[in-house]
Design a protein around this motif. Structure first.
Motif, mmCIF file in Angstrom:
data_model
loop_
_atom_site.group_PDB
_atom_site.id
_atom_site.type_symbol
_atom_site.label_atom_id
_atom_site.label_comp_id
_atom_site.label_asym_id
_atom_site.label_seq_id
_atom_site.Cartn_x
_atom_site.Cartn_y
_atom_site.Cartn_z
ATOM 1 N N TRP A 282 -9.771 4.332 -4.630
ATOM 2 C CA TRP A 282 -9.263 5.174 -3.537
ATOM 3 C C TRP A 282 -9.707 4.554 -2.225
ATOM 4 O O TRP A 282 -10.902 4.327 -2.014
ATOM 5 C CB TRP A 282 -9.842 6.589 -3.643
ATOM 6 C CG TRP A 282 -9.307 7.365 -4.800
ATOM 7 C CD1 TRP A 282 -9.919 7.579 -6.001
ATOM 8 C CD2 TRP A 282 -8.041 8.036 -4.870
ATOM 9 N NE1 TRP A 282 -9.115 8.338 -6.815
ATOM 10 C CE2 TRP A 282 -7.960 8.634 -6.147
ATOM 11 C CE3 TRP A 282 -6.967 8.191 -3.986
ATOM 12 C CZ2 TRP A 282 -6.842 9.380 -6.551
ATOM 13 C CZ3 TRP A 282 -5.868 8.923 -4.391
ATOM 14 C CH2 TRP A 282 -5.802 9.503 -5.665
ATOM 15 N N ILE A 283 -8.765 4.266 -1.337
ATOM 16 C CA ILE A 283 -9.106 3.714 -0.014
ATOM 17 C C ILE A 283 -9.131 4.876 0.984
ATOM 18 O O ILE A 283 -8.127 5.593 1.116
ATOM 19 C CB ILE A 283 -8.043 2.710 0.482
ATOM 20 C CG1 ILE A 283 -7.689 1.689 -0.601
ATOM 21 C CG2 ILE A 283 -8.485 2.009 1.755
ATOM 22 C CD1 ILE A 283 -6.537 0.761 -0.197
ATOM 23 N N SER B 166 5.766 4.519 -3.019
ATOM 24 C CA SER B 166 5.275 5.862 -2.690
ATOM 25 C C SER B 166 3.902 5.977 -3.342
ATOM 26 O O SER B 166 3.791 6.070 -4.566
ATOM 27 C CB SER B 166 6.236 6.904 -3.265
ATOM 28 O OG SER B 166 5.716 8.190 -3.082
ATOM 29 N N ALA B 167 2.851 5.910 -2.533
ATOM 30 C CA ALA B 167 1.500 5.807 -3.098
ATOM 31 C C ALA B 167 0.868 7.188 -3.262
ATOM 32 O O ALA B 167 1.052 8.083 -2.443
ATOM 33 C CB ALA B 167 0.637 4.945 -2.197
ATOM 34 N N ARG B 168 0.103 7.302 -4.334
ATOM 35 C CA ARG B 168 -0.644 8.526 -4.591
ATOM 36 C C ARG B 168 -1.737 8.680 -3.537
ATOM 37 O O ARG B 168 -2.399 7.699 -3.171
ATOM 38 C CB ARG B 168 -1.294 8.415 -5.960
ATOM 39 C CG ARG B 168 -1.150 9.675 -6.726
ATOM 40 C CD ARG B 168 -1.279 9.578 -8.224
ATOM 41 N NE ARG B 168 -1.863 8.439 -8.841
ATOM 42 C CZ ARG B 168 -3.005 8.486 -9.550
ATOM 43 N NH1 ARG B 168 -3.712 9.595 -9.621
ATOM 44 N NH2 ARG B 168 -3.434 7.414 -10.173
ATOM 45 N N LEU C 170 -8.751 12.131 3.812
ATOM 46 C CA LEU C 170 -7.566 11.497 3.212
ATOM 47 C C LEU C 170 -7.929 10.174 2.535
ATOM 48 O O LEU C 170 -8.643 9.348 3.110
ATOM 49 C CB LEU C 170 -6.510 11.267 4.301
ATOM 50 C CG LEU C 170 -5.216 10.589 3.860
ATOM 51 C CD1 LEU C 170 -4.457 11.401 2.819
ATOM 52 C CD2 LEU C 170 -4.318 10.315 5.070
ATOM 53 N N GLU C 171 -7.409 10.002 1.325
ATOM 54 C CA GLU C 171 -7.638 8.754 0.569
ATOM 55 C C GLU C 171 -6.353 8.334 -0.134
ATOM 56 O O GLU C 171 -5.591 9.197 -0.580
ATOM 57 C CB GLU C 171 -8.706 8.988 -0.510
ATOM 58 C CG GLU C 171 -10.054 9.399 0.035
ATOM 59 C CD GLU C 171 -11.093 9.623 -1.048
ATOM 60 O OE1 GLU C 171 -12.279 9.480 -0.751
ATOM 61 O OE2 GLU C 171 -10.718 9.942 -2.198
ATOM 62 N N VAL C 172 -6.142 7.039 -0.224
ATOM 63 C CA VAL C 172 -4.932 6.547 -0.909
ATOM 64 C C VAL C 172 -5.322 5.656 -2.097
ATOM 65 O O VAL C 172 -6.269 4.884 -2.023
ATOM 66 C CB VAL C 172 -3.980 5.822 0.083
ATOM 67 C CG1 VAL C 172 -4.657 4.693 0.801
ATOM 68 C CG2 VAL C 172 -2.739 5.312 -0.618
ATOM 69 N N TRP C 173 -4.581 5.813 -3.157
ATOM 70 C CA TRP C 173 -4.848 5.081 -4.404
ATOM 71 C C TRP C 173 -4.240 3.687 -4.319
ATOM 72 O O TRP C 173 -3.077 3.522 -3.937
ATOM 73 C CB TRP C 173 -4.233 5.854 -5.577
ATOM 74 C CG TRP C 173 -4.430 5.255 -6.925
ATOM 75 C CD1 TRP C 173 -3.471 4.740 -7.732
ATOM 76 C CD2 TRP C 173 -5.669 5.153 -7.645
ATOM 77 N NE1 TRP C 173 -4.026 4.309 -8.918
ATOM 78 C CE2 TRP C 173 -5.369 4.543 -8.890
ATOM 79 C CE3 TRP C 173 -6.992 5.504 -7.368
ATOM 80 C CZ2 TRP C 173 -6.351 4.286 -9.855
ATOM 81 C CZ3 TRP C 173 -7.966 5.242 -8.328
ATOM 82 C CH2 TRP C 173 -7.639 4.644 -9.553
ATOM 83 N N TYR C 174 -5.059 2.704 -4.672
ATOM 84 C CA TYR C 174 -4.601 1.308 -4.658
ATOM 85 C C TYR C 174 -4.651 0.778 -6.096
ATOM 86 O O TYR C 174 -5.737 0.436 -6.600
ATOM 87 C CB TYR C 174 -5.491 0.501 -3.719
ATOM 88 C CG TYR C 174 -5.024 -0.920 -3.529
ATOM 89 C CD1 TYR C 174 -3.783 -1.210 -2.977
ATOM 90 C CD2 TYR C 174 -5.839 -1.991 -3.914
ATOM 91 C CE1 TYR C 174 -3.354 -2.514 -2.816
ATOM 92 C CE2 TYR C 174 -5.421 -3.309 -3.751
ATOM 93 C CZ TYR C 174 -4.173 -3.564 -3.204
ATOM 94 O OH TYR C 174 -3.750 -4.853 -3.054
ATOM 95 N N PRO C 175 -3.502 0.715 -6.782
ATOM 96 C CA PRO C 175 -3.509 0.382 -8.212
ATOM 97 C C PRO C 175 -4.153 -0.957 -8.577
ATOM 98 O O PRO C 175 -4.852 -1.019 -9.594
ATOM 99 C CB PRO C 175 -2.031 0.420 -8.607
ATOM 100 C CG PRO C 175 -1.393 1.297 -7.585
ATOM 101 C CD PRO C 175 -2.159 1.070 -6.314
ATOM 102 N N PRO C 176 -3.966 -2.068 -7.800
ATOM 103 C CA PRO C 176 -4.537 -3.339 -8.275
ATOM 104 C C PRO C 176 -6.048 -3.285 -8.501
ATOM 105 O O PRO C 176 -6.566 -3.971 -9.385
ATOM 106 C CB PRO C 176 -4.199 -4.334 -7.147
ATOM 107 C CG PRO C 176 -3.009 -3.754 -6.465
ATOM 108 C CD PRO C 176 -3.172 -2.254 -6.572
ATOM 109 N N TYR D 141 0.814 -1.228 0.000
ATOM 110 C CA TYR D 141 0.000 0.000 0.000
ATOM 111 C C TYR D 141 0.845 1.274 0.000
ATOM 112 O O TYR D 141 0.366 2.332 -0.397
ATOM 113 C CB TYR D 141 -0.886 0.043 1.259
ATOM 114 C CG TYR D 141 -1.811 -1.128 1.384
ATOM 115 C CD1 TYR D 141 -3.002 -1.170 0.658
ATOM 116 C CD2 TYR D 141 -1.504 -2.199 2.218
ATOM 117 C CE1 TYR D 141 -3.855 -2.257 0.763
ATOM 118 C CE2 TYR D 141 -2.350 -3.285 2.328
ATOM 119 C CZ TYR D 141 -3.516 -3.309 1.597
ATOM 120 O OH TYR D 141 -4.357 -4.386 1.690
ATOM 121 N N GLY D 142 2.058 1.175 0.533
ATOM 122 C CA GLY D 142 2.853 2.388 0.731
ATOM 123 C C GLY D 142 2.358 3.201 1.920
ATOM 124 O O GLY D 142 2.870 4.292 2.193
#
Ligand SMILES: O=C(O)CCC(=O)C(=O)O
Ligand SMILES: [Fe+2]
Length: 328
Positions: free
Chosen positions: A238-239, A266-268, A228-234, A40-41
């Protein structure tokens, strides 16, 4: 298709810091951080040793600062900081991560390492004296913030140690490999305030999608808020990363991503706007700006932290008429 994760992991790192812990307990911390950093980074960090009182106090200071009259905040605007030291108050709508978006709604107060004006590096990029509001007594503001800063440096060092232990054995690097990165680090800390945005505009973010520039970020979030949200490419989703009692959000920055050739991600991430105001404090452990080193997996190439951070700052502030553009 991978399953959509509902949250990022929470990791209790107390076994790492406790000298009485068994080797197996310490290894468990390394393994969990390794999993989070490669997948996840990002993770939520518990067991960090920073008291709830300290966390509360930092928000009190932040609220006090952002309640000062705008005129007073502008007296210590970043534009007034020495050379390229980049300290002080940054009003909203200054940083723009994407040309097709509006600039970020966040306003910021930036505190870095205390570098006196007569230090040979003072005025160079990210180095220089901090700017402080004159109307708040030193004991009530500067001292507790500097104390928090030193606790963040300790936590940053701990996290780099854990990450160093999680690198693949086949790389043959010492688990202390990040020691030189941690030496005399650039440590800009941003106290962040997001005003409520009652009218939603899809081009408007608190902070537009971005990756952090440095090595490791330690984020304190105000409880009861969201954004706040984080991008999960698979899963291309946005989590959400909601504030959690007694945890800090930890994320890997671009430099560690490059240094490890993408092994630690380093996650977006981004901060969406809501109709409620929000405070957070982001401590960026950038690292030793003089560090030049070969990429750790032995694949060739070199990383240069100072050049990297400077380029990323120009890229995101370049769209706004700021000091970076005029001074670099
Ligand atoms: O306020 C937050 O939750 C995150 C801020 C952030 O990502 C940043 O300042 O780089
Ligand atoms: Fe960020």
């Amino acid at each position: 298709m991978a399953e959509v994760p509902q949250q990022i992991p929470t990791i209790d790192i107390s076994a790492w810091v406790n000298p009485a812990s068994s080797a197996a307990d310490k290894q468990r911390v390394v393994d969990e951080v390794h999993h989070a950093a490669t997948t996840y980074g990002f993770f939520q960090c518990a067991g960090h040793g920073i008291t709830p009182e300290t966390r509360e106090q930092i928000f009190d200071l932040s609220k006090r600062f952002f309640s000062l009259p705008m005129e007073e905040r502008m007296e210590i605007s970043v534009k007034k900081s020495l050379g390229q030291s980049f300290r002080g108050y940054e009003p909203p709508f200054l940083q723009n991560h994407h040309k097709h978006l509006l600039p970020d709604t966040k306003e910021t107060f930036v505190v870095g390492a205390e570098i006196p004006a007569d230090h040979p590096d003072a005025g160079t990029f990210l180095n220089g004296p901090n700017l402080w509001p004159t109307s708040i007594p030193e004991d009530d503001f500067r001292k507790p913030l500097i104390s928090y800063q030193s606790q963040m440096v300790t936590l940053g060092n701990t996290l780099l140690k854990i990450l160093g232990h999680g690198l693949p054995k086949s790389w043959n690097c010492s688990p202390d490999v990040f020691d030189s990165l941690a030496e005399n680090p650039a440590i800009p800390m941003r106290m962040l305030h997001y005003a409520a945005q009652p009218v939603h505009d899809e081009k408007q973010f608190g902070v537009g999608a971005h990756t952090d520039f440095g090595s490791v970020t330690i984020l304190l979030q105000q409880l009861g808020t969201k954004g706040l949200e984080v991008w999960y490419p698979p899963t291309e989703t946005w989590i959400p990363v909601p504030p959690k009692e007694n945890t800090f959000v930890i994320n890997i920055g671009d430099f560690v991503d490059r240094y490890t050739n993408g092994y630690y991600r380093s996650a977006r991430h981004r901060v969406i706007t809501t109709d409620k105001e929000r405070y957070s404090v982001a401590f960026f452990f950038n690292g030793n700006m003089k560090l030049k080193a070969p990429v750790l997996d032995g694949s060739g190439g070199e990383v240069n932290l100072g050049d990297h951070i400077r380029q990323r700052a120009i890229a995101t502030y370049g769209a706004a008429p700021t000091l970076i553009e005029s001074k670099v």
